[in-house]
Design a protein around this motif. Structure first.
Motif, PDB file in Angstrom:
ATOM      1  N   UNK A 129       0.969  -1.150   0.004  1.00 52.93           N
ATOM      2  CA  UNK A 129       0.150   0.436   0.232  1.00 52.93           C
ATOM      3  C   UNK A 129       1.206   1.179  -0.032  1.00 52.93           C
ATOM      4  N   UNK A 130       2.037   1.047   0.721  1.00 52.16           N
ATOM      5  CA  UNK A 130       2.904   1.640   0.756  1.00 52.16           C
ATOM      6  C   UNK A 130       3.367   2.460  -1.025  1.00 52.16           C
ATOM      7  N   UNK A 131       4.034   1.580  -1.053  1.00 57.56           N
ATOM      8  CA  UNK A 131       4.525   1.203  -2.433  1.00 57.56           C
ATOM      9  C   UNK A 131       3.672   1.910  -4.032  1.00 57.56           C
ATOM     10  N   UNK A 134      -0.808   5.262  -0.850  1.00 57.20           N
ATOM     11  CA  UNK A 134      -1.892   5.372  -0.735  1.00 57.20           C
ATOM     12  C   UNK A 134      -1.236   5.027   0.878  1.00 57.20           C
ATOM     13  N   UNK A 135      -2.253   5.883   1.948  1.00 55.84           N
ATOM     14  CA  UNK A 135      -2.042   5.920   3.054  1.00 55.84           C
ATOM     15  C   UNK A 135      -2.790   4.600   3.867  1.00 55.84           C
ATOM     16  N   UNK A 136      -2.026   3.864   4.708  1.00 53.21           N
ATOM     17  CA  UNK A 136      -2.368   3.036   5.243  1.00 53.21           C
ATOM     18  C   UNK A 136      -3.275   2.745   5.841  1.00 53.21           C
ATOM     19  N   UNK A 137      -4.061   4.272   6.381  1.00 52.55           N
ATOM     20  CA  UNK A 137      -5.564   4.384   7.328  1.00 52.55           C
ATOM     21  C   UNK A 137      -6.711   3.890   6.676  1.00 52.55           C
ATOM     22  N   UNK A 138      -6.165   3.686   4.972  1.00 55.28           N
ATOM     23  CA  UNK A 138      -7.548   2.770   4.100  1.00 55.28           C
ATOM     24  C   UNK A 138      -7.486   1.966   3.723  1.00 55.28           C
ATOM     25  N   UNK A 139      -6.369   0.873   4.710  1.00 55.29           N
ATOM     26  CA  UNK A 139      -5.805  -0.531   4.736  1.00 55.29           C
ATOM     27  C   UNK A 139      -7.651  -1.066   5.508  1.00 55.29           C
ATOM     28  N   UNK A 140      -8.683  -0.694   6.477  1.00 53.00           N
ATOM     29  CA  UNK A 140      -9.515  -1.057   6.937  1.00 53.00           C
ATOM     30  C   UNK A 140     -10.924  -0.744   6.349  1.00 53.00           C
ATOM     31  N   UNK A 141     -10.711   0.376   5.076  1.00 54.21           N
ATOM     32  CA  UNK A 141     -11.667   0.843   4.181  1.00 54.21           C
ATOM     33  C   UNK A 141     -12.445  -0.566   4.052  1.00 54.21           C
ATOM     34  N   UNK A 142     -13.682   0.029   2.906  1.00 49.10           N
ATOM     35  CA  UNK A 142     -14.155  -0.962   1.868  1.00 49.10           C
ATOM     36  C   UNK A 142     -13.197  -0.551   0.395  1.00 49.10           C
ATOM     37  N   UNK A 143     -13.150  -1.336   0.029  1.00 46.19           N
ATOM     38  CA  UNK A 143     -12.166  -0.635  -1.810  1.00 46.19           C
ATOM     39  C   UNK A 143     -13.617   0.449  -2.301  1.00 46.19           C
ATOM     40  N   UNK A 150      -8.161   5.486  -6.689  1.00 46.68           N
ATOM     41  CA  UNK A 150      -7.741   4.782  -5.586  1.00 46.68           C
ATOM     42  C   UNK A 150      -7.861   2.576  -5.193  1.00 46.68           C
ATOM     43  N   UNK A 151      -8.957   2.790  -6.088  1.00 50.14           N
ATOM     44  CA  UNK A 151      -9.568   1.347  -6.301  1.00 50.14           C
ATOM     45  C   UNK A 151      -8.732   1.267  -7.339  1.00 50.14           C
ATOM     46  N   UNK A 152      -8.133   1.528  -8.529  1.00 46.68           N
ATOM     47  CA  UNK A 152      -6.753   0.616  -9.285  1.00 46.68           C
ATOM     48  C   UNK A 152      -5.890   0.672  -8.618  1.00 46.68           C
ATOM     49  N   UNK A 153      -4.926   1.795  -7.938  1.00 39.99           N
ATOM     50  CA  UNK A 153      -3.925   1.362  -7.053  1.00 39.99           C
ATOM     51  C   UNK A 153      -3.519   0.644  -5.701  1.00 39.99           C
ATOM     52  N   UNK A 154      -5.226   0.178  -5.766  1.00 37.04           N
ATOM     53  CA  UNK A 154      -5.609  -1.230  -4.522  1.00 37.04           C
ATOM     54  C   UNK A 154      -4.681  -1.948  -5.399  1.00 37.04           C
ATOM     55  N   UNK A 155      -6.134  -2.538  -6.295  1.00 31.47           N
ATOM     56  CA  UNK A 155      -6.196  -3.765  -7.041  1.00 31.47           C
ATOM     57  C   UNK A 155      -3.955  -3.345  -7.882  1.00 31.47           C
ATOM     58  N   UNK A 156      -3.928  -2.747  -7.699  1.00 34.11           N
ATOM     59  CA  UNK A 156      -1.920  -3.045  -8.161  1.00 34.11           C
ATOM     60  C   UNK A 156      -1.295  -3.537  -7.250  1.00 34.11           C
ATOM     61  N   UNK A 157      -1.582  -3.138  -6.007  1.00 33.23           N
ATOM     62  CA  UNK A 157      -1.108  -2.923  -4.465  1.00 33.23           C
ATOM     63  C   UNK A 157      -1.026  -4.956  -4.208  1.00 33.23           C
ATOM     64  N   UNK A 158      -2.673  -4.683  -4.786  1.00 34.71           N
ATOM     65  CA  UNK A 158      -2.667  -6.670  -4.456  1.00 34.71           C
ATOM     66  C   UNK A 158      -1.753  -7.308  -5.682  1.00 34.71           C
ATOM     67  N   UNK A 159      -1.418  -7.399  -6.398  1.00 33.62           N
ATOM     68  CA  UNK A 159      -0.881  -7.576  -7.659  1.00 33.62           C
ATOM     69  C   UNK A 159       0.792  -7.881  -7.274  1.00 33.62           C
ATOM     70  N   UNK A 160       1.708  -6.577  -6.038  1.00 32.54           N
ATOM     71  CA  UNK A 160       2.747  -6.699  -5.794  1.00 32.54           C
ATOM     72  C   UNK A 160       2.504  -7.097  -4.760  1.00 32.54           C
ATOM     73  N   UNK A 161       1.755  -7.859  -3.871  1.00 33.80           N
ATOM     74  CA  UNK A 161       1.799  -7.864  -2.635  1.00 33.80           C
ATOM     75  C   UNK A 161       2.251  -8.978  -3.054  1.00 33.80           C
TER      76      UNK A 161
END
Lengths: 290, 278
Positions: A129-131, A134-143, A150-161
């Motif tokens: 999520x840092x990469x 996005x701020x870490x406090x988004x982690x507990x929010x609903x996508x 932001x949703x695009x970035x979350x989806x990309x973070x899922x691939x990076x993870x």
């Protein structure tokens, strides 16, 4: 990881009236650590090519080799699951695939499927999520409460993870605003360098291909049309126009300037400031006969 | 004063407990004019578009379309005058054939059948899609789909067409097709055009540009005026065209560039003039 295509053809719905040859006789070699841009128009076979990279499609003829994995017609690929762990694919509009209750669960979904330890998943989620900025406090929010970007970035973070070794990107910035596009591409470029990745980018942007890639493959009607270093491939106006592609804008301009002033400024990825200096010298030079 | 669209101190928010998305925005669109609106995601651009044909109604201020205020009672009248094409071509189709799709909007407005048949032909011809009357929309390319979407809007004979990032999802060829189509249509018919876009090549061709920032109108002028304010634009993180950046660096390198260039040709002409004088 090295990627090699050897005479790869792919036919959709073979032996039916709907038979369609999407790839024919495609061969190339991508050395480990390259950043490759694949360019071509809608229907040129880019997406079909891309789906061979993690075994979503199996060639109808020929074979695909990724590191030690071999994908060919009629044969089961050994250990395809572990291949998919190493090849991360960011599909077009990846935010359409978000589904979990929280951003953290969505990012951790891939690693969870590959039996990664919960502690490690947590660590990777934080890193990913840092990469993507996005701020870490988004982690507990609903996508689904997030903005499109932001949703695009979350989806990309899922691939990076997944900690992939190969990153496959299918128009990852489509539909974003220009600053968002730049941020995302710079982020991929950093990931590529810092983690020693092999990156394959499918794009329509000649500018991105020029800026980020060290190797270009141009597709036309399912065949490889051209291949080479960006400064060799992306300066060739006639060849590119034949497949309805344009030169990158900076190169277009330099060609026009050459016509006007009779002097060439060879493009070597100079900054705009540097180009301005060279151009100023020509304009002030006076000795040109235009 | 005959503006086709007029925003008078318009403010809008989605809910009372949420911040204003638009703050006291005033501007107008003249008849036959092409106005481009640029700005970041979240700057309020798309909200403006939705207010124009009554998809949203403002909490403060008023919006006039062709002299009529946009209210719940007037939206149907206004939607005949203001057509909209959105970003995603796949979300705009309802018909199973191109013809049905173009007919759909007209049916909603209760046009007589004879007129509908005629308009299907003329509007598809205007966007160069006459050969596709019986095709299934979902089998068309992205650029073709957007051309059909434009035909559907044209068929209702609006006076203003809003393109809300209508080319953002297309490849370069599709993008070019759409902009050519729009230009032709605008020249043939008396149309106002409002484009909301990130594409700078598109912006430089407009008659006038409004830059939105954080819900307010931030800058307004011809493309040349707006891009001369490149430092301001950079401060709010907006990009400028390649020639704009190059012209700035050429000035910094000691060339007295007189006019803000909008395209390669203009910059090269000016450089040539300078060269001849040296």
């Amino acid at each position: 990881m090295d990627i090699t295509f050897k005479d790869v053809s792919y036919i959709y719905q073979a032996n039916t009236p709907f038979e369609h040859r999407a790839l024919s006789g495609v061969s190339f070699h991508i050395p480990s650590g390259s950043f490759v841009a694949v360019i071509g128009h809608t229907g040129s076979g880019k997406s079909t090519l891309l789906q061979h990279l993690n075994g979503l499609l199996r060639p109808t003829e020929g074979k695909v080799m990724i590191d030690d994995y071999q994908i060919s017609a009629g044969e089961k690929t050994k250990d395809i699951k572990s291949l998919r762990e190493k090849v991360g694919v960011v599909f077009q509009y990846p935010e359409h695939q978000l589904f979990e209750e929280t951003v953290a669960k969505d990012i951790g979904f891939g690693p969870l499927n590959f039996n990664v330890e919960p502690k490690e998943i947590e660590r990777r989620t934080g890193e990913a999520i840092k990469a993507v900025g996005l701020p870490e406090d988004l982690l507990q929010r609903s996508p689904f409460d997030l903005s499109g970007g932001q949703m695009r970035r979350v989806a990309i973070a899922g691939v990076l993870a997944m900690n992939p070794e190969v990153l496959v990107l299918d128009e990852p910035t489509a539909g974003l605003d220009p600053s968002g596009q730049r941020e995302i591409m710079d982020m991929f470029s950093r990931q590529h360098k810092n983690n020693n990745l092999t990156t394959v980018l499918v794009t329509h942007s000649m500018e991105d291909a020029l800026r980020y890639a060290d190797h270009i493959i141009i597709m036309k009607d399912g065949e490889k049309y051209m291949e080479g270093a960006p400064l060799d491939v992306l300066v060739n106006k006639e060849e590119l126009q034949r497949v309805q592609l344009d030169l990158p804008e900076v190169i277009q301009f330099l060609h026009q300037a050459e016509k006007q002033f009779g002097k060439a400024i060879p493009y070597q990825k100079q900054s705009i400031a540097q180009l301005a200096k060279e151009l100023t010298a020509i304009v002030k030079g006076g000795e040109s006969n235009g | 004063m005959s503006y086709f669209i007029e925003f008078r101190d318009v403010s809008f928010r989605y809910r009372e407990d949420q911040p204003w998305v638009l703050k006291d925005v005033s501007f107008h669109v003249q008849s036959d004019e092409w106005l481009a609106i640029i700005g970041h995601n979240g700057s309020g651009k798309s909200t403006i578009a939705k207010l124009m044909n009554g998809l949203l109604l403002p909490q403060k201020g008023e919006i006039l379309v062709d002299g009529v205020q946009v209210t719940e009672d007037t939206i149907w009248e206004i939607r005949k005058k203001v057509g909209m094409v959105f970003q995603n071509p796949d979300n705009q189709f309802v018909g199973t054939t191109v013809k049905d799709d173009v007919a759909f909007g007209m049916e909603n407005h209760g046009l007589p059948r004879k007129l509908m048949v005629e308009r299907i032909q003329t509007s598809l011809a205007a966007v160069g899609m006459s050969d596709y009357v019986a095709h299934e929309p979902h089998r068309l390319s992205g650029g073709q789909k957007q051309r059909v979407a434009i035909a559907s809007v044209l068929a209702v004979a609006p006076q203003l067409i809003i393109l809300d990032e209508a080319t953002a999802m297309l490849d370069p060829k599709g993008r070019l097709e759409i902009m050519e189509t729009i230009r032709n249509v605008q020249e043939d018919q008396d149309l106002s055009l409002l484009t909301i876009t990130h594409d700078l090549q598109e912006v430089v061709k407009a008659d006038r540009v409004i830059v939105m920032n954080q819900g307010s109108k931030w800058l307004e002028g011809t493309p040349r005026d707006v891009f001369s304010e490149k430092d301001k634009l950079r401060n709010i993180g907006l990009d400028t065209p390649f020639v704009t950046k190059l012209a700035a660096e050429l000035s910094a390198a000691g060339l007295p560039i007189q006019r803000e260039p909008l395209n390669h040709q203009e910059l090269l002409e000016d450089l040539w003039t300078l060269h001849s004088k040296m």
